[in-house]
Design an enzyme around this catalytic site. Structure first.
Site, short mmCIF file in Angstrom:
data_model
loop_
_atom_site.label_atom_id
_atom_site.label_comp_id
_atom_site.label_asym_id
_atom_site.label_seq_id
_atom_site.Cartn_x
_atom_site.Cartn_y
_atom_site.Cartn_z
N LYS A 1 1.37 8.48 -1.65
CA LYS A 1 1.69 8.46 -3.09
C LYS A 1 0.58 9.07 -3.95
O LYS A 1 0.24 8.54 -5.01
CB LYS A 1 1.98 7.02 -3.56
CG LYS A 1 3.11 6.34 -2.82
CD LYS A 1 3.41 4.99 -3.41
CE LYS A 1 3.34 3.90 -2.37
NZ LYS A 1 3.68 2.57 -2.86
N ASP B 1 4.81 -4.80 -0.78
CA ASP B 1 5.67 -5.24 -1.89
C ASP B 1 6.99 -5.86 -1.41
O ASP B 1 7.50 -6.79 -2.04
CB ASP B 1 5.92 -4.11 -2.90
CG ASP B 1 6.33 -2.81 -2.25
OD1 ASP B 1 6.46 -2.76 -1.02
OD2 ASP B 1 6.51 -1.82 -2.99
P1 ADP Z 1 6.89 2.05 -7.30
O1 ADP Z 1 8.00 2.25 -6.32
O2 ADP Z 1 6.03 3.26 -7.44
O3 ADP Z 1 6.11 0.80 -7.08
P2 ADP Z 1 8.82 1.23 -9.31
O4 ADP Z 1 9.40 0.17 -8.46
O5 ADP Z 1 8.53 0.90 -10.71
O6 ADP Z 1 7.53 1.89 -8.75
O7 ADP Z 1 9.86 2.44 -9.28
C1 ADP Z 1 9.62 3.62 -9.96
C2 ADP Z 1 10.68 4.60 -9.55
O8 ADP Z 1 11.96 4.12 -9.98
C3 ADP Z 1 10.52 5.95 -10.19
O9 ADP Z 1 9.76 6.80 -9.34
C4 ADP Z 1 11.96 6.44 -10.32
O10 ADP Z 1 12.32 7.15 -9.18
C5 ADP Z 1 12.78 5.18 -10.38
N1 ADP Z 1 13.21 4.96 -11.77
C6 ADP Z 1 12.45 4.54 -12.79
N2 ADP Z 1 13.18 4.49 -13.92
C7 ADP Z 1 14.43 4.90 -13.59
C8 ADP Z 1 15.64 5.08 -14.32
N3 ADP Z 1 15.74 4.84 -15.61
N4 ADP Z 1 16.70 5.49 -13.63
C9 ADP Z 1 16.64 5.75 -12.32
N5 ADP Z 1 15.53 5.62 -11.60
C10 ADP Z 1 14.44 5.18 -12.21
MG MG Z 2 6.22 -1.19 -6.60
#
Ligand code: ADP
Ligand code: MG
Length: 495
Positions: free
Chosen positions: A196, A231
């Site tokens: 990442k 997670d």
């Molecule tokens: P991570 O997986 O990095 O811990 P999150 O669980 O917050 O982070 O997920 C972020 C991801 O979710 C973004 O990379 C995107 O692909 C997806 N995402 C965020 N907002 C939206 C949205 N409004 N619609 C669709 N996908 C979303």
């Molecule tokens: Mg996360």
């Protein structure tokens, strides 16, 4: 469910510009050819991405088989089936003050919770989020862990009010670390590699808990890590605290992963002392699954150009980092080969990852007749001028990719449930079983969620699927890590 492509309402494409759109200079490339229609590209895409019941069934069966192979031997399968060393889940009896630290992307979060046992449950909780300065993502291990430990130390200094540590104790924290780790015990694990976008020197091959403990010492913070989790495991523990029926957790965010409660006697590769409970959480690392997925030329090209070709194929088909990029590649083909957006191709559309999953989600939310919002997003994000017919095609492309992703994620979940049911007849399908979901993609993309649920219902049938509850567990992973710190406290938790 029908998987036949509806005949796309596209013959010719006009160029219009929404009144809201201000003209701006753009570099454009002339299209190469105009020998195929966007309609035929769309029809082929829908055919290649189709997930009728036999395809879903193949995927769920293959997921269950790959899980078995990964449990039998190390490196026996695409699925690593990593033992989490979490073999005691929160019961609700946990009491006292616990911390959690979550490092998984561009932010890290710190959290504290005061637990009051069965009666009072969560007495109080507080958290803070700190963004990681980009230079630390490319710095040294010491710099990164010092930054984290100093953030945690500052947060701990503000402890007060309803939070209090029992006398004579050291503060304990759970550490959610969502990078690939070879876990060696509940409170130690070797970093396999950074992902990442992180490229920190000097951590790979080291115990990340030791790195954090040393940094906390340098910061004169008297705290110990009592649970290292990812997670998915944190989400399972957090959701289980409120609901005994939670057996599986799935993350659908930038990437994807799933974990579940497994019986020790179903893990042939497990050696050494077995857990008291006879169960343990297994981290599937299911993003690496690849068996029998309906893939297209666009997926293959994206994979070949990725930093990890031939790896994480399931993740590349269903997770948030990739859905927008697959759509961009299809639209580029339609622009170049079929003049979807006129005689030229804006250079923004040529940029990998220019179109993000939140963009395609926002476009799918537009229900207006002229798809004005779709037009605005296309123009703002990839510099494209579009007429209503072209916008309709774009929506169909977004829907095709989201539908495939959601349905395959659903088939993966059924694969895990099938595997569990096989070992414990009736204990999964014959009673209420909860799958805790978290991650930005699942949280924010309603169509994706709907497709996922539809696939689960199709595969399991109406009767069994009534027992399977797929539930969003928002931010459960932070509190889950604190709960696992409590469950694995060196002071025990029956007091
Ligand atoms: P991570 O997986 O990095 O811990 P999150 O669980 O917050 O982070 O997920 C972020 C991801 O979710 C973004 O990379 C995107 O692909 C997806 N995402 C965020 N907002 C939206 C949205 N409004 N619609 C669709 N996908 C979303
Ligand atoms: Mg996360």
């Amino acid at each position: 469910m029908s998987v036949t492509a509806s005949p796309p309402a596209v013959r010719s494409f006009c160029i219009t510009r929404s009144a809201k759109i201000v003209s701006r200079p753009r570099v454009v490339m002339a299209v190469r050819s105009n020998t195929i229609s966007a309609a035929s590209i769309l029809t082929k895409l829908q055919k290649d991405c189709a997930t009728p019941l036999p395809v879903l069934r193949h995927v769920s069966d293959a997921m269950a088989d790959d899980m078995r192979a990964g449990l039998a031997t190390e490196d026996g399968s695409d699925l690593k089936m990593i033992l989490s060393y979490v073999d005691a889940l929160p019961t609700g009896n946990e009491k006292g003050l616990f911390y959690a630290l979550d490092l998984g992307g561009t932010n890290f979060r710190v959290l504290r919770v005061q637990l009051g046992g069965k009666e009072e449950r969560v007495i109080s909780t507080e958290f803070e989020q700190v963004s990681i300065p980009p230079e630390l993502m490319f710095g040294t291990s010491e710099e990164l862990f010092d930054f984290i430990a100093s953030g945690l130390a500052k947060f701990a200094q503000k402890e007060g009010g309803k939070f209090h540590l029992q006398q004579g104790r050291t503060r304990e924290t759970g550490f959610t670390f969502s990078f690939p780790v070879k876990q060696t015990s509940i409170d130690s694990g070797i970093l396999i590699k950074w992902t990442k976008g992180f490229a920190v020197s000097g951590t790979a091959g080291k115990d990340v808990v030791a790195c954090l403990n040393e940094a906390m010492k340098r910061q004169e913070l008297d705290m110990r890590v009592s649970a290292l989790v990812n997670d998915a495991v944190g989400t399972l523990a957090g959701a289980r605290y409120w609901d005994d029926d939670v057996m599986v957790a799935v993350i659908l965010g930038t990437g994807t992963n799933a974990c579940y409660v497994e019986r020790i006697d179903a893990i042939p590769k497990l050696q050494g002392p077995s857990s008291k409970s006879g169960r343990t959480i297994v981290n599937t690392e299911w993003g690496a699954f690849s068996n029998g997925l309906p893939l297209t030329e666009f997926d293959r090209e994206m994979d070949a150009e990725s930093i990890n070709p031939h790896e994480q194929i399931f993740e590349k088909t269903i997770s948030g980092m990739y859905l927008g990029e697959i759509v961009r590649r299809v639209l580029l083909r339609m622009a170049e080969g079929a003049e979807l957006f006129g005689h030229s191709v804006p250079e923004e559309l040529l940029m990998p990852f220019a179109l993000r999953t939140p963009d395609i989600c926002a476009m799918q939310k537009d229900t207006s007749k002229d798809l004005e919002e779709v037009g605005l997003i296309l123009y703002d994000v990839v510099g494209v001028n579009s007429c209503t017919n072209a916008r309709k095609v774009v929506i169909d492309v977004c829907d095709t990719i989201a539908k495939r992703g959601g349905r395959l994620a659903g088939a993966g979940i059924v694969g895990i449930l099938q595997k569990m049911e096989h070992n414990s007849k009736g204990l999964i399908f014959g009673k209420r079983t909860v799958v805790a979901m978290d991650g930005g993609l699942y949280e924010h993309y309603p169509q994706y969620r709907r497709y996922l649920q539809e696939a689960v219902t199709e595969l399991l049938g109406p009767e069994i699927s009534r027992n399977i509850v797929i539930e969003h567990s928002k931010d459960g992973s932070g509190i889950g890590a604190a709960l696992l710190a409590a469950t694995n406290s060196k002071y025990g938790h029956d007091f």
